[in-house]
Design a protein around this motif. Structure first.
Motif, short mmCIF file in Angstrom:
data_model
loop_
_atom_site.label_atom_id
_atom_site.label_comp_id
_atom_site.label_asym_id
_atom_site.label_seq_id
_atom_site.Cartn_x
_atom_site.Cartn_y
_atom_site.Cartn_z
N GLU A 197 0.86 -1.19 0.00
CA GLU A 197 0.00 0.00 0.00
C GLU A 197 0.89 1.23 0.00
OE1 GLU A 197 -3.16 -0.04 -0.28
OE2 GLU A 197 -3.88 -1.96 0.52
N SER A 198 0.41 2.29 -0.62
CA SER A 198 1.13 3.56 -0.61
C SER A 198 0.49 4.47 0.43
CB SER A 198 1.06 4.25 -1.97
OG SER A 198 1.69 3.46 -2.95
N PRO A 199 1.29 5.18 1.23
CA PRO A 199 0.69 6.12 2.19
C PRO A 199 0.07 7.30 1.47
CG PRO A 199 3.07 6.37 2.15
CD PRO A 199 2.76 5.20 1.28
N ASP A 200 -0.81 8.02 2.16
CA ASP A 200 -1.36 9.25 1.61
C ASP A 200 -0.22 10.22 1.31
OD1 ASP A 200 -3.81 8.11 1.98
OD2 ASP A 200 -4.39 9.37 3.69
N PRO A 201 -0.44 11.19 0.41
CA PRO A 201 0.61 12.18 0.10
C PRO A 201 1.20 12.80 1.36
CG PRO A 201 -1.21 12.43 -1.42
CD PRO A 201 -1.66 11.42 -0.41
N GLY A 202 2.52 12.87 1.41
CA GLY A 202 3.22 13.40 2.58
C GLY A 202 3.81 12.32 3.45
N GLY A 203 3.28 11.09 3.35
CA GLY A 203 3.82 9.98 4.13
C GLY A 203 5.11 9.46 3.52
N ARG A 204 6.05 9.08 4.38
CA ARG A 204 7.36 8.62 3.90
C ARG A 204 7.80 7.38 4.69
NH1 ARG A 204 11.41 13.59 4.05
NH2 ARG A 204 12.48 12.42 2.39
N VAL A 205 8.46 6.47 3.98
CA VAL A 205 8.96 5.24 4.58
C VAL A 205 10.45 5.14 4.31
CG1 VAL A 205 8.75 2.71 4.69
CG2 VAL A 205 6.73 4.11 4.18
N PHE A 206 11.22 4.82 5.37
CA PHE A 206 12.67 4.70 5.23
C PHE A 206 13.12 3.34 5.74
CE2 PHE A 206 11.77 9.19 5.65
CZ PHE A 206 12.63 9.81 4.76
N PHE A 207 14.02 2.71 4.99
CA PHE A 207 14.77 1.55 5.46
C PHE A 207 16.20 2.03 5.66
CE2 PHE A 207 12.18 -2.22 3.52
CZ PHE A 207 11.07 -1.80 4.23
N GLY A 208 16.61 2.19 6.91
CA GLY A 208 17.91 2.81 7.16
C GLY A 208 17.89 4.24 6.64
N ASP A 209 18.89 4.62 5.85
CA ASP A 209 18.94 5.96 5.27
C ASP A 209 18.25 6.05 3.92
OD1 ASP A 209 20.43 6.93 7.43
OD2 ASP A 209 22.33 6.28 6.51
N ASP A 210 17.74 4.91 3.43
CA ASP A 210 17.13 4.89 2.10
C ASP A 210 15.63 5.12 2.19
OD1 ASP A 210 19.64 4.16 1.08
OD2 ASP A 210 19.21 2.02 1.37
N GLU A 211 15.13 6.10 1.45
CA GLU A 211 13.68 6.28 1.37
C GLU A 211 13.13 5.29 0.36
OE1 GLU A 211 10.11 9.54 0.66
OE2 GLU A 211 12.19 10.23 0.76
N VAL A 212 12.13 4.51 0.79
CA VAL A 212 11.57 3.47 -0.07
C VAL A 212 10.09 3.71 -0.35
CG1 VAL A 212 13.25 1.74 0.68
CG2 VAL A 212 11.07 1.96 1.91
N THR A 213 9.62 4.92 -0.09
CA THR A 213 8.19 5.23 -0.22
C THR A 213 7.65 4.83 -1.58
OG1 THR A 213 8.58 7.12 1.23
CG2 THR A 213 6.43 7.00 0.14
N GLY A 214 8.39 5.12 -2.64
CA GLY A 214 7.93 4.81 -3.99
C GLY A 214 8.51 3.53 -4.56
N VAL A 215 9.21 2.75 -3.73
CA VAL A 215 9.86 1.53 -4.21
C VAL A 215 8.87 0.37 -4.10
CG1 VAL A 215 11.75 -0.10 -3.82
CG2 VAL A 215 12.12 2.37 -3.50
N PRO A 216 8.66 -0.41 -5.17
CA PRO A 216 7.71 -1.53 -5.11
C PRO A 216 8.21 -2.65 -4.20
CG PRO A 216 8.90 -1.56 -7.20
CD PRO A 216 9.27 -0.27 -6.51
N ILE A 217 7.30 -3.51 -3.77
CA ILE A 217 7.62 -4.55 -2.80
C ILE A 217 8.76 -5.45 -3.26
CG2 ILE A 217 5.74 -6.00 -3.68
CD1 ILE A 217 5.54 -7.23 -0.87
N GLU A 218 8.80 -5.78 -4.56
CA GLU A 218 9.82 -6.73 -5.03
C GLU A 218 11.22 -6.16 -4.98
OE1 GLU A 218 7.95 -4.74 -8.71
OE2 GLU A 218 7.26 -5.61 -6.80
N LYS A 219 11.34 -4.83 -4.79
CA LYS A 219 12.66 -4.21 -4.70
C LYS A 219 13.01 -3.73 -3.29
CE LYS A 219 12.81 -2.76 -9.54
NZ LYS A 219 12.98 -1.61 -10.49
N ARG A 220 12.12 -3.97 -2.34
CA ARG A 220 12.38 -3.53 -0.96
C ARG A 220 13.17 -4.57 -0.15
NH1 ARG A 220 7.49 0.19 1.52
NH2 ARG A 220 7.11 1.39 -0.38
N LYS A 221 13.28 -5.78 -0.64
CA LYS A 221 13.96 -6.86 0.07
C LYS A 221 13.31 -7.11 1.44
CE LYS A 221 18.06 -8.18 -0.13
NZ LYS A 221 19.52 -8.37 0.06
N VAL A 222 12.00 -7.37 1.37
CA VAL A 222 11.28 -7.75 2.58
C VAL A 222 10.87 -9.21 2.45
CG1 VAL A 222 10.43 -5.41 3.02
CG2 VAL A 222 9.03 -7.01 1.70
N GLY A 223 10.75 -9.87 3.59
CA GLY A 223 10.19 -11.22 3.63
C GLY A 223 8.84 -11.14 4.31
N MET A 224 7.85 -11.86 3.75
CA MET A 224 6.50 -11.80 4.32
C MET A 224 5.99 -13.19 4.65
SD MET A 224 4.40 -8.67 2.61
CE MET A 224 3.32 -8.74 4.04
#
Length: 355
Positions: free
Chosen positions: A60-87
């Motif tokens: 899901e994408s946050p509403d405008p203004g929301g931001r997500v960071f992994f470490g120093d990298d902002e991943v807000t616009g990065v799709p799941i397959e490129k975030r290196k998450v396990g689910m």
């Protein structure tokens, strides 16, 4: 993945979520998760916990203004397959046409991991999750607990920066759920991978979380370590959601709380007015010879439940509503018995009623 692995810190900044139909699933959320921490999002259905998890995942994408960071990298616009998450999901999401080893290997093939490295990681996961004898077994030949182990092995095999678990044990029976909870807890402690775990089960939250985020109506009600959230809840909602809490409505009188069954000494700087709360295990059954300076409450046992390691009593007449207390299981108590309860002032909680 070794015992020395440490996951990446995760930060959410002003992450709200409003769906197209106008439903506000999540109010603006600011959250910092330490590298290697297991953070549990806990709350009832519809509280926003899964929405927050999906924003971290990139589903899901946050509403405008929301931001997500992994470490120093902002991943807000990065799709799941490129975030290196396990689910890991409640539904397992395994491939029925593949055996155990091939299910674990699937994510590595998608990421085009070299064949030798792929075999090494799959073997490592089979050993770690105690699945080696089942490597050739079809998914439909596995028990629920075995399927959940395969799902967790598949998620870990890709060496994710963040592990995300959404109600992974809900479909299992109580005994297996408790066994897997212990196994997952030991595994996460050894791997030290950043984990976000969603559940509505307070026992899971207490057992697994380094910290617990209690959520209600899309907002954070309290964040803290399990002991802090349990013993120092921020509100009546948190106290009632984390364990069992009794409410005492009475009349304050110069540092005492006067109730139908007697009176109790209130702690200094008590902020609850005429309402106090206490946990079932914080009330002591007093012998007749005891006369505590803090006062006591008299009541009548109206129900007795033997739970093996403890006895749970429902006691009427203490307050306007029956209270639940826990007692020594070796004590002989029956419905209709009159008892006296003592509660230390420091065990009484004054809580706000909002969530």
């Amino acid at each position: 993945m070794t015992a020395h692995s440490i996951g990446v810190p995760v930060r959410l900044r002003a992450c709200a979520k409003t769906f197209r139909d106008g439903t506000r699933a999540l109010e603006p959320l600011d959250l910092s998760i330490q590298g290697g921490e297991t953070l549990v999002l806990l709350g009832p259905s519809g509280c926003g916990k899964t929405t927050a998890l999906r924003i971290i995942a990139g589903l899901e994408s946050p509403d405008p203004g929301g931001r997500v960071f992994f470490g120093d990298d902002e991943v807000t616009g990065v799709p799941i397959e490129k975030r290196k998450v396990g689910m890991v999901f409640q539904s397992y999401a395994l491939f029925p046409n593949l055996n155990v080893a091939d299910n674990i290997s699937y994510g590595l093939k998608v990421r085009r991991v070299e064949e030798g490295e792929r075999r090494r990681r799959v073997e490592s996961m089979l050993q770690m999750m105690h699945l080696a004898p089942l490597r050739e077994r079809r998914i439909d030949q596995l028990s629920g607990g075995q399927k959940q182990r395969v799902a967790l092995a598949r998620a870990l095999a890709v060496q994710p920066r963040v592990l995300l678990m959404d109600e992974p044990l809900t479909a299992l029976d109580a005994k297996l759920r408790e066994e897997l909870r212990l196994e997952i807890n030991a595994l996460l402690r050894s791997l030290r991978i950043t984990t976000v775990y969603v559940t509505h089960d307070q026992s899971e939250a207490m057992a697994l979380g380094d910290r617990i985020v209690v959520m209600s109506h899309g907002r954070v009600a309290q964040i803290g370590a399990p002991r802090e959230v349990y013993h120092r809840p921020a509100s009546a909602f948190v106290a009632n959601f984390i364990g069992t809490t009794n409410r005492l409505d009475g009349q304050p009188d110069e540092g005492w709380l006067v109730l139908p069954g007697g009176r109790l000494k209130l702690p200094e700087s008590f902020v609850g007015g005429g309402t106090a709360y206490f946990r079932p295990e914080d009330a002591a059954i007093l012998d007749e010879v005891q006369s505590p300076p803090e006062g006591a409450l008299a009541g009548t046992v109206s129900a007795v439940s033997f739970l093996g390691d403890r006895m749970r009593l429902l006691v009427e007449g203490v307050a306007s509503e029956p209270v639940i207390i826990e007692a020594d299981p070796r004590r002989e108590l029956r419905v209709g018995d009159r008892i006296r309860l003592g509660i230390e002032p420091r065990r009484l909680l004054g809580l706000r009623s909002d969530s």
